[in-house]
Design an enzyme around this catalytic site. Structure first.
Site, PDB file in Angstrom:
ATOM      1  N   GLY A   1       6.053   8.927   9.416  1.00  0.00           N
ATOM      2  CA  GLY A   1       6.713  10.227   8.628  1.00  0.00           C
ATOM      3  C   GLY A   1       5.557  10.502   7.764  1.00  0.00           C
TER       4      GLY A   1
ATOM      5  CG  LEU B   1      -2.074   7.965  11.167  1.00  0.00           C
ATOM      6  CD1 LEU B   1      -3.087   7.946  12.688  1.00  0.00           C
ATOM      7  CD2 LEU B   1      -0.645   7.720  11.745  1.00  0.00           C
TER       8      LEU B   1
ATOM      9  N   GLY C   1       1.128   2.892   7.206  1.00  0.00           N
ATOM     10  CA  GLY C   1       2.196   2.244   6.771  1.00  0.00           C
ATOM     11  C   GLY C   1       2.264   1.403   5.390  1.00  0.00           C
TER      12      GLY C   1
ATOM     13  CB  CYS D   1      -0.053  -2.559   5.623  1.00  0.00           C
ATOM     14  SG  CYS D   1      -1.442  -3.463   6.228  1.00  0.00           S
TER      15      CYS D   1
ATOM     16  N   GLY E   1       6.579 -14.901  -6.693  1.00  0.00           N
ATOM     17  CA  GLY E   1       6.606 -14.961  -4.628  1.00  0.00           C
ATOM     18  C   GLY E   1       5.282 -14.139  -4.426  1.00  0.00           C
TER      19      GLY E   1
ATOM     20  CD  GLU F   1      10.929 -18.007  -8.844  1.00  0.00           C
ATOM     21  OE1 GLU F   1      10.292 -16.713  -7.872  1.00  0.00           O
ATOM     22  OE2 GLU F   1      11.703 -17.995  -7.882  1.00  0.00           O
TER      23      GLU F   1
ATOM     24  CB  VAL G   1      16.332 -11.203 -13.686  1.00  0.00           C
ATOM     25  CG1 VAL G   1      16.425  -9.911 -14.066  1.00  0.00           C
ATOM     26  CG2 VAL G   1      14.918 -11.813 -13.913  1.00  0.00           C
TER      27      VAL G   1
ATOM     28  CG  ASP H   1       7.466  -6.737   7.202  1.00  0.00           C
ATOM     29  OD1 ASP H   1       6.738  -7.185   7.766  1.00  0.00           O
ATOM     30  OD2 ASP H   1       7.363  -6.543   6.396  1.00  0.00           O
TER      31      ASP H   1
ATOM     32  CG  HIS I   1     -25.255 -28.928   2.811  1.00  0.00           C
ATOM     33  ND1 HIS I   1     -24.552 -28.373   1.905  1.00  0.00           N
ATOM     34  CD2 HIS I   1     -26.756 -28.075   1.640  1.00  0.00           C
ATOM     35  CE1 HIS I   1     -25.093 -29.021   0.554  1.00  0.00           C
ATOM     36  NE2 HIS I   1     -25.882 -28.813   0.190  1.00  0.00           N
TER      37      HIS I   1
HETATM   38  P1  NAI Z   1       8.672 -13.403  -2.364  1.00  0.00           P
HETATM   39  O1  NAI Z   1       9.745 -13.641  -1.323  1.00  0.00           O
HETATM   40  O2  NAI Z   1       7.230 -13.851  -1.865  1.00  0.00           O
HETATM   41  O3  NAI Z   1       9.226 -13.855  -3.982  1.00  0.00           O
HETATM   42  C1  NAI Z   1      10.449 -12.784  -4.592  1.00  0.00           C
HETATM   43  C2  NAI Z   1      10.587 -14.480  -5.330  1.00  0.00           C
HETATM   44  O4  NAI Z   1      11.537 -13.833  -6.453  1.00  0.00           O
HETATM   45  C3  NAI Z   1      11.199 -16.141  -5.086  1.00  0.00           C
HETATM   46  O5  NAI Z   1      10.264 -16.869  -5.683  1.00  0.00           O
HETATM   47  C4  NAI Z   1      12.480 -15.517  -5.952  1.00  0.00           C
HETATM   48  O6  NAI Z   1      12.692 -16.913  -5.658  1.00  0.00           O
HETATM   49  C5  NAI Z   1      12.383 -14.713  -6.784  1.00  0.00           C
HETATM   50  N1  NAI Z   1      13.565 -14.356  -7.064  1.00  0.00           N
HETATM   51  C6  NAI Z   1      14.951 -13.501  -6.623  1.00  0.00           C
HETATM   52  N2  NAI Z   1      15.274 -13.357  -7.086  1.00  0.00           N
HETATM   53  C7  NAI Z   1      15.652 -13.471  -8.518  1.00  0.00           C
HETATM   54  C8  NAI Z   1      16.337 -13.538  -9.880  1.00  0.00           C
HETATM   55  N3  NAI Z   1      17.668 -12.964  -9.772  1.00  0.00           N
HETATM   56  N4  NAI Z   1      15.517 -13.588 -10.640  1.00  0.00           N
HETATM   57  C9  NAI Z   1      14.353 -14.448 -10.933  1.00  0.00           C
HETATM   58  N5  NAI Z   1      13.544 -14.551  -9.941  1.00  0.00           N
HETATM   59  C10 NAI Z   1      14.160 -14.312  -8.840  1.00  0.00           C
HETATM   60  O7  NAI Z   1       8.727 -11.617  -1.790  1.00  0.00           O
HETATM   61  P2  NAI Z   1       7.768 -10.434  -2.576  1.00  0.00           P
HETATM   62  O8  NAI Z   1       6.669 -10.903  -3.315  1.00  0.00           O
HETATM   63  O9  NAI Z   1       8.191  -9.838  -3.469  1.00  0.00           O
HETATM   64  O10 NAI Z   1       7.159 -10.190  -1.148  1.00  0.00           O
HETATM   65  C11 NAI Z   1       7.280  -9.470  -0.221  1.00  0.00           C
HETATM   66  C12 NAI Z   1       7.019  -9.369   1.047  1.00  0.00           C
HETATM   67  O11 NAI Z   1       5.495  -9.331   1.155  1.00  0.00           O
HETATM   68  C13 NAI Z   1       6.946 -11.674   1.325  1.00  0.00           C
HETATM   69  O12 NAI Z   1       6.944 -11.606   2.878  1.00  0.00           O
HETATM   70  C14 NAI Z   1       5.552 -11.545   0.966  1.00  0.00           C
HETATM   71  O13 NAI Z   1       5.280 -12.391   2.162  1.00  0.00           O
HETATM   72  C15 NAI Z   1       5.187 -10.104   1.956  1.00  0.00           C
HETATM   73  N6  NAI Z   1       3.497  -9.391   1.337  1.00  0.00           N
HETATM   74  C16 NAI Z   1       2.824 -10.645   1.550  1.00  0.00           C
HETATM   75  C17 NAI Z   1       1.059  -9.981   0.911  1.00  0.00           C
HETATM   76  C18 NAI Z   1       0.530 -11.140   1.371  1.00  0.00           C
HETATM   77  O14 NAI Z   1       0.063 -12.117   2.654  1.00  0.00           O
HETATM   78  N7  NAI Z   1      -0.830 -11.290   0.190  1.00  0.00           N
HETATM   79  C19 NAI Z   1       1.350  -9.420  -0.193  1.00  0.00           C
HETATM   80  C20 NAI Z   1       2.532  -9.217  -0.910  1.00  0.00           C
HETATM   81  C21 NAI Z   1       3.720  -8.790   0.487  1.00  0.00           C
END
Ligand code: NAI
Length: 462
Positions: free
Chosen positions: A34, A38, A40, A42, A178, A199, A233, A309, A441
């Site tokens: 939608g 294309l 998504g 990412c 995260g 965090e 938070v 996902d 190296h």
């Molecule tokens: P995440 O799950 O990696 O981290 C979220 C963080 O928020 C956790 O550490 C959690 O404890 C914290 N949190 C939750 N509730 C909270 C609160 N009330 N107060 C304070 N902290 C709190 O999620 P994120 O960074 O949003 O990423 C989402 C998804 O996207 C993940 O599954 C990630 O693997 C994926 N992603 C991967 C990337 C990569 O491979 N480089 C880049 C961006 C996203």
């Protein structure tokens, strides 16, 4: 109305890769998407644009901190935010157009619009009905927002808004340490924002090897990010130009607050399946809103599959891609395979952080004795020459068999270095196999070999 062998719903990395593999396997394929382009989340508002901003802001960091040391003198570059945004948009456009080209090349029909499934074998795209023997759902995920927070994508933003802010904020609060919070937090810290990360846990990057997580936090602090850990938070109150974040410190239940120009909410993502009509179809869902699948990515409804996902497992583009290829093979009557034990995870900060397989903590919890081979980039000549000597490689190998069980890298190009270890793990290699492999190296890869040597008789340059 065309009859298809497969209709894939969603053209993110899971969906578009799945569609291409289906077409390569001789299936008449369509993909519903939608969005205007294309790729998504990412390609449009995630991995790719964030990497453009990470790259640009890292170049600025290099210019400001390391150029003079190498004898490159002159005025430090200034940030032209509009141009940086234009560069990012160009990178997105090149990538999304690339997928459109691949669709044409593979004769995949792009059904533009939003899909719903009235019954197995049928997909509605807006007002049109299409028939397909198989339907593969790759509808992805969306940000998971805490109660008490309203996103306006201007002052209180998700990763999407954070990629396109009208200007670099003076003060940014990031909720959640995260992957998203730390990647985008470091972009803005390098561009000059004062970035505070709040965090919930007492450490950053949940699930990461604890030693890597500690070192990562120290390095990010050196780059100017500040952390409030063990803080939940509670709410975010926003005006048109600023916001106040209120949190509770878990150690004593005391409340505190902090002000910011922009608040990035990065507290995880959740499966996105809205509007597909899965409930009426009787597709089984998990308590977390994921579509339940069996080992072959099939749902409980015949002819309907799901990948990426929106099903169980890490929310990573490459995991979705692998599932996309495997599901295509299942639908084509072959046997798809994904090794969930060898899926790398990478954080594209500087230094990068990458991991695969078990952590020291997970092995300890499982009662599995392991050898730990570690090597610091400080002992790597190339890293020293490139001002990239922070961090280390850590390899975990079975105490008795020497088989590699996991690896964790914090350091330069960690996201690329990890794949040597992934391949080794796919082949069931031992640490000694890596250690006996000649490494050119001077390369960063030598640090991987040294860590493998450290699982045996010892690293040479440690
Ligand atoms: P995440 O799950 O990696 O981290 C979220 C963080 O928020 C956790 O550490 C959690 O404890 C914290 N949190 C939750 N509730 C909270 C609160 N009330 N107060 C304070 N902290 C709190 O999620 P994120 O960074 O949003 O990423 C989402 C998804 O996207 C993940 O599954 C990630 O693997 C994926 N992603 C991967 C990337 C990569 O491979 N480089 C880049 C961006 C996203």
């Amino acid at each position: 109305m065309a009859k298809y062998d497969v209709i894939v719903i969603g053209a993110g990395p899971g969906g578009y890769v799945c569609a291409i593999r289906c077409a390569q396997l001789g299936l008449k394929t369509a993909c519903v998407e939608g969005r205007e382009t294309l790729g998504g989340t990412c390609l449009n508002i995630g991995c790719i644009p964030s990497k453009a901003l990470l790259h640009a802001s890292h170049q600025l960091h290099e210019a400001r901190h390391n150029f003079a040391k190498m004898g490159l003198k002159g005025e430090s570059p200034l940030v032209d935010w509009a141009q940086m945004q234009a560069y990012k948009e160009d990178v997105i456009s090149q990538n999304t157009k690339g997928i459109a080209f691949l669709f044409k090349k593979n004769k995949i029909d792009w059904l533009k619009g939003w899909a719903s499934i009235p019954q197995a074998g049928k997909v509605n795209v807006d007002d049109e009905v299409h028939e397909a023997k198989n339907i593969i759902i790759a509808s992805g995920s969306e940000p998971s927002i805490l109660p008490g927070i309203t996103i306006d994508e201007k002052v209180v933003v998700t990763s999407e808004g954070a990629l396109s802010l009208p200007k670099v904020p003076k003060k940014m609060v990031v909720i959640g340490a995260g992957v998203i919070g730390l990647e985008l937090g470091s972009v803005y810290a390098r561009l000059g924002s004062k970035v505070s990360v709040i965090e919930f846990l007492d450490h950053i990057t949940p699930g990461m090897d604890a030693e890597v997580s500690r070192q990562f936090r120290r390095l990010l602090q050196k780059q100017g990010l500040s952390f409030t850990l063990g803080a939940a938070v509670q709410k975010v109150e926003a005006t048109k130009t600023s916001a106040k974040v209120t949190y509770k410190l878990l150690k004593d239940n005391s409340a505190a607050s902090v002000d910011a120009d922009v608040v990035l909410v990065a507290t995880g993502r959740k499966p996105y399946t809205d509007g597909l009509g899965l409930e009426a179809l009787g597709v089984e869902m998990s308590a977390h809103g994921q579509i339940k699948t069996n080992g072959n990515w099939a749902t409980n409804v015949k002819g309907i599959y799901a990948i990426g996902d929106c099903i169980d497992g890490p929310m990573l583009a490459h995991k979705a891609e692998d599932e996309g290829m495997a599901a295509a093979e299942e639908v084509a009557g072959k046997h798809g395979h994904v090794n969930y034990g060898v899926i790398p995870g990478v954080i594209y900060t500087h230094p990068e952080v990458a991991s695969v397989g078990e952590t020291e903590e997970s092995l300890k919890a499982a009662g599995c004795a392991c050898k730990i081979g570690k090597f610091a980039f400080m002992g790597n000549g190339r890293a020293k020459a490139n001002f990239a000597a922070d961090g280390f490689v850590k390899i975990l190998a079975d105490q008795n068999t020497d088989r590699i069980l996991g690896a964790h890298i914090i350091g330069p190009m960690a996201g690329d270095l990890i794949h040597e270890i992934c391949v080794a793990m796919e082949f069931g290699a031992s640490a000694q196999d890596l250690a006996l492999t000649c490494h050119a190296h001077p390369t960063y890869s030598e640090a991987v070999r040294e860590a493998a040597l450290a699982c045996g008789d010892g690293a040479i340059h440690a």
